[in-house]
Scaffold this motif. Structure first.
Motif, PDB file in Angstrom:
ATOM      1  N   LEU A 135      35.719  52.871 -80.514  1.00 46.98           N
ATOM      2  CA  LEU A 135      35.077  52.701 -81.940  1.00 46.98           C
ATOM      3  C   LEU A 135      33.719  52.084 -81.894  1.00 46.98           C
ATOM      4  CD1 LEU A 135      36.149  52.265 -84.957  1.00 46.98           C
ATOM      5  CD2 LEU A 135      36.939  49.859 -84.496  1.00 46.98           C
ATOM      6  N   GLY A 136      32.948  52.432 -82.771  1.00 50.38           N
ATOM      7  CA  GLY A 136      31.584  51.954 -82.954  1.00 50.38           C
ATOM      8  C   GLY A 136      31.255  51.826 -84.367  1.00 50.38           C
ATOM      9  N   PHE A 137      30.214  51.173 -84.607  1.00 49.59           N
ATOM     10  CA  PHE A 137      29.377  50.945 -85.905  1.00 49.59           C
ATOM     11  C   PHE A 137      28.007  51.161 -85.587  1.00 49.59           C
ATOM     12  CE2 PHE A 137      33.411  48.376 -86.371  1.00 49.59           C
ATOM     13  CZ  PHE A 137      33.997  48.944 -87.310  1.00 49.59           C
ATOM     14  N   GLY A 138      27.421  51.855 -86.568  1.00 47.03           N
ATOM     15  CA  GLY A 138      26.116  52.241 -86.451  1.00 47.03           C
ATOM     16  C   GLY A 138      25.136  51.291 -87.567  1.00 47.03           C
ATOM     17  N   PRO A 139      24.021  51.647 -87.509  1.00 46.79           N
ATOM     18  CA  PRO A 139      23.049  50.736 -88.448  1.00 46.79           C
ATOM     19  C   PRO A 139      22.858  51.210 -89.948  1.00 46.79           C
ATOM     20  CG  PRO A 139      21.568  52.495 -87.249  1.00 46.79           C
ATOM     21  CD  PRO A 139      23.070  52.520 -86.528  1.00 46.79           C
ATOM     22  N   THR A 142      20.477  45.911 -90.189  1.00 51.68           N
ATOM     23  CA  THR A 142      21.830  45.503 -90.023  1.00 51.68           C
ATOM     24  C   THR A 142      22.730  46.378 -89.619  1.00 51.68           C
ATOM     25  OG1 THR A 142      22.052  45.948 -92.277  1.00 51.68           O
ATOM     26  CG2 THR A 142      20.985  44.023 -91.805  1.00 51.68           C
ATOM     27  N   ILE A 143      23.919  45.855 -89.403  1.00 53.70           N
ATOM     28  CA  ILE A 143      25.104  46.739 -89.142  1.00 53.70           C
ATOM     29  C   ILE A 143      26.175  46.169 -89.627  1.00 53.70           C
ATOM     30  CG2 ILE A 143      26.814  47.539 -87.282  1.00 53.70           C
ATOM     31  CD1 ILE A 143      24.417  47.691 -85.105  1.00 53.70           C
ATOM     32  N   THR A 144      27.236  47.073 -90.277  1.00 54.24           N
ATOM     33  CA  THR A 144      28.198  46.453 -91.089  1.00 54.24           C
ATOM     34  C   THR A 144      29.646  46.902 -90.190  1.00 54.24           C
ATOM     35  OG1 THR A 144      27.162  46.591 -93.129  1.00 54.24           O
ATOM     36  CG2 THR A 144      29.518  46.599 -93.181  1.00 54.24           C
ATOM     37  N   LEU A 145      30.410  45.897 -89.822  1.00 52.12           N
ATOM     38  CA  LEU A 145      31.600  46.081 -89.364  1.00 52.12           C
ATOM     39  C   LEU A 145      32.778  45.881 -90.195  1.00 52.12           C
ATOM     40  CD1 LEU A 145      30.075  44.324 -87.202  1.00 52.12           C
ATOM     41  CD2 LEU A 145      31.977  43.998 -85.933  1.00 52.12           C
ATOM     42  N   ASP A 146      33.665  47.071 -90.327  1.00 49.38           N
ATOM     43  CA  ASP A 146      34.606  47.436 -91.054  1.00 49.38           C
ATOM     44  C   ASP A 146      36.027  47.089 -90.559  1.00 49.38           C
ATOM     45  OD1 ASP A 146      36.492  48.355 -93.537  1.00 49.38           O
ATOM     46  OD2 ASP A 146      35.592  50.158 -93.516  1.00 49.38           O
ATOM     47  N   SER A 172      22.955  41.121 -88.509  1.00 45.62           N
ATOM     48  CA  SER A 172      21.347  41.574 -88.148  1.00 45.62           C
ATOM     49  C   SER A 172      21.352  42.263 -86.605  1.00 45.62           C
ATOM     50  CB  SER A 172      20.384  40.634 -88.391  1.00 45.62           C
ATOM     51  OG  SER A 172      20.712  39.627 -87.267  1.00 45.62           O
ATOM     52  N   PHE A 173      20.303  42.928 -86.356  1.00 43.42           N
ATOM     53  CA  PHE A 173      19.933  43.289 -85.034  1.00 43.42           C
ATOM     54  C   PHE A 173      18.588  43.556 -84.840  1.00 43.42           C
ATOM     55  CE2 PHE A 173      20.181  47.811 -86.998  1.00 43.42           C
ATOM     56  CZ  PHE A 173      18.864  48.127 -86.462  1.00 43.42           C
ATOM     57  N   SER A 174      17.947  43.401 -83.567  1.00 41.48           N
ATOM     58  CA  SER A 174      16.553  43.955 -83.364  1.00 41.48           C
ATOM     59  C   SER A 174      16.513  44.654 -82.053  1.00 41.48           C
ATOM     60  CB  SER A 174      16.006  42.450 -83.129  1.00 41.48           C
ATOM     61  OG  SER A 174      14.667  42.796 -82.933  1.00 41.48           O
ATOM     62  N   ALA A 175      15.493  45.557 -81.985  1.00 45.12           N
ATOM     63  CA  ALA A 175      15.558  46.206 -80.880  1.00 45.12           C
ATOM     64  C   ALA A 175      14.013  46.898 -80.505  1.00 45.12           C
ATOM     65  CB  ALA A 175      16.512  47.610 -80.823  1.00 45.12           C
ATOM     66  N   THR A 176      13.841  46.916 -79.203  1.00 40.52           N
ATOM     67  CA  THR A 176      12.597  47.233 -78.781  1.00 40.52           C
ATOM     68  C   THR A 176      12.516  48.533 -77.953  1.00 40.52           C
ATOM     69  OG1 THR A 176      11.610  45.020 -79.203  1.00 40.52           O
ATOM     70  CG2 THR A 176      10.393  46.343 -77.793  1.00 40.52           C
ATOM     71  N   ALA A 177      11.593  49.342 -78.137  1.00 42.21           N
ATOM     72  CA  ALA A 177      11.449  50.507 -77.353  1.00 42.21           C
ATOM     73  C   ALA A 177       9.983  50.761 -76.816  1.00 42.21           C
ATOM     74  CB  ALA A 177      12.186  51.380 -77.731  1.00 42.21           C
ATOM     75  N   THR A 178      10.023  51.480 -75.713  1.00 45.97           N
ATOM     76  CA  THR A 178       8.630  51.826 -75.105  1.00 45.97           C
ATOM     77  C   THR A 178       8.528  53.177 -74.816  1.00 45.97           C
ATOM     78  OG1 THR A 178       8.896  50.976 -72.981  1.00 45.97           O
ATOM     79  CG2 THR A 178       8.099  49.300 -74.413  1.00 45.97           C
ATOM     80  N   ALA A 179       7.561  53.722 -74.892  1.00 42.84           N
ATOM     81  CA  ALA A 179       7.065  55.098 -74.551  1.00 42.84           C
ATOM     82  C   ALA A 179       5.729  55.272 -74.286  1.00 42.84           C
ATOM     83  CB  ALA A 179       7.729  56.039 -75.398  1.00 42.84           C
ATOM     84  N   GLY A 180       5.230  56.166 -73.278  1.00 42.03           N
ATOM     85  CA  GLY A 180       3.624  56.279 -73.257  1.00 42.03           C
ATOM     86  C   GLY A 180       3.023  56.823 -74.255  1.00 42.03           C
TER      87      GLY A 180
END
Length: 286
Positions: free
Chosen positions: A116-120, A140-144, A86-94
């Motif tokens: 090497l990278g894995f995305g959502p 979630t992100i899945t690693l292969d 799992s992942f959790s992220a927070t962002a802000t913008a006016g």
């Protein structure tokens, strides 16, 4: 193949679709399962989620304020099975945030051919408007492991990309870190069973860990492993001695039989390999 993420901020929700693009040639390095970056679509007006806060906040520069993967705990990946976390992220913008998603990567730089990278996982995304300027998304992100090599057992960077309600894209390549490890297994066998009091018990076992280079488990060599004993009725184990694994990861030692109880091996772990304890083996002493 290489994947590109497309995010559309529509009525305060985040929509993610994976668009396949040609994979890099083998001699060009390793390819990502998801490229960090978003193509934003202009959001619809009258976002109900934002209107609930009753006002438009003073404009502020867009920013990723947090990104956490697997609750900050190490991720142990086996030799063949994909691992979803799992992942959790927070962002802000006016002007408000339409959505934010996380990616993880390892390498000298995000643009390096050997990174090497894995995305959502697109369908996993769920977002909540925290305030007129802030949104938190989970997914979630899945690693292969088929894309991984043994040297990838290290600390990975956690990045995030987001889009404002006005369609502006913004991201951060490194918001936090998460450790990725090679999944470990440990066995034990105490014999003979039963055994006469005072006689010798031979305790064998093997410590193995995922080998991503070969897609198998391989012995973890020259590692200190504790031999532990729990007397019948005891609620915890006591360390009897420390044994070092062989050149193939095997363990072998002897002890004198003194009482009924359970024997096990326990490994404390290393930065690249998680701690593991064998399922105990009960010995009846006559």
């Amino acid at each position: 193949m290489r994947i590109r993420a497309t995010v559309a901020a529509v009525s305060g929700a985040i929509v993610l679709s994976a668009l396949a693009v040609p994979a890099a040639q083998a001699d060009e390095g390793r390819s990502w399962t998801l490229e960090p970056g978003f193509t934003a679509v202009q959001p619809k007006s009258g976002d109900k989620g934002r209107q609930a806060f009753g006002a438009t906040a003073k404009a502020a520069a867009p920013k990723i304020t947090s990104a956490v993967v697997n609750a900050g705990k190490p991720i142990a990946v086996g030799p063949t099975a994909k691992k979803t976390v799992s992942f959790s992220a927070t962002a802000t913008a006016g002007v408000g945030v339409g959505g934010v998603a996380v990616f993880i990567w390892t390498g000298k730089s995000i643009d390096d051919k050997d990174s090497l990278g894995f995305g959502p996982n697109g369908k996993s995304l769920s977002c909540k408007v925290v305030s007129a300027t802030t949104t938190t998304c989970k997914g979630t992100i899945t690693l292969d492991p088929s894309a991984m090599i043994n040297s990838d057992a290290t600390s990975w960077r956690v990045g995030a990309a987001a889009v404002t309600e006005e369609g502006e894209e913004f991201d951060s390549e490194s918001v936090s870190k998460v450790r990725v490890q090679r999944f470990s297994k440990l066995t034990v066998n105490a014999s003979p069973e039963p055994v006469k009091k005072g006689k010798t018990i031979t305790v064998t076992g093997k410590l193995t860990r995922a080998n991503w280079d070969t897609g198998t488990y391989m012995g973890y060599t020259q590692q200190p492993v504790k031999l532990q004993f729990a007397k019948k009725g005891a609620k915890s184990y006591t360390t009897v001695k420390t044994v070092k694994t062989s050149s193939t990861g095997t363990l072998k030692t002897t002890v004198k039989a003194s009482a009924d109880g359970t024997w096990r091996y326990s490994f404390a772990g290393t930065p690249s390999t998680p701690a593991v304890s064998a399922t105990g083996d009960y010995v009846d002493v006559k």
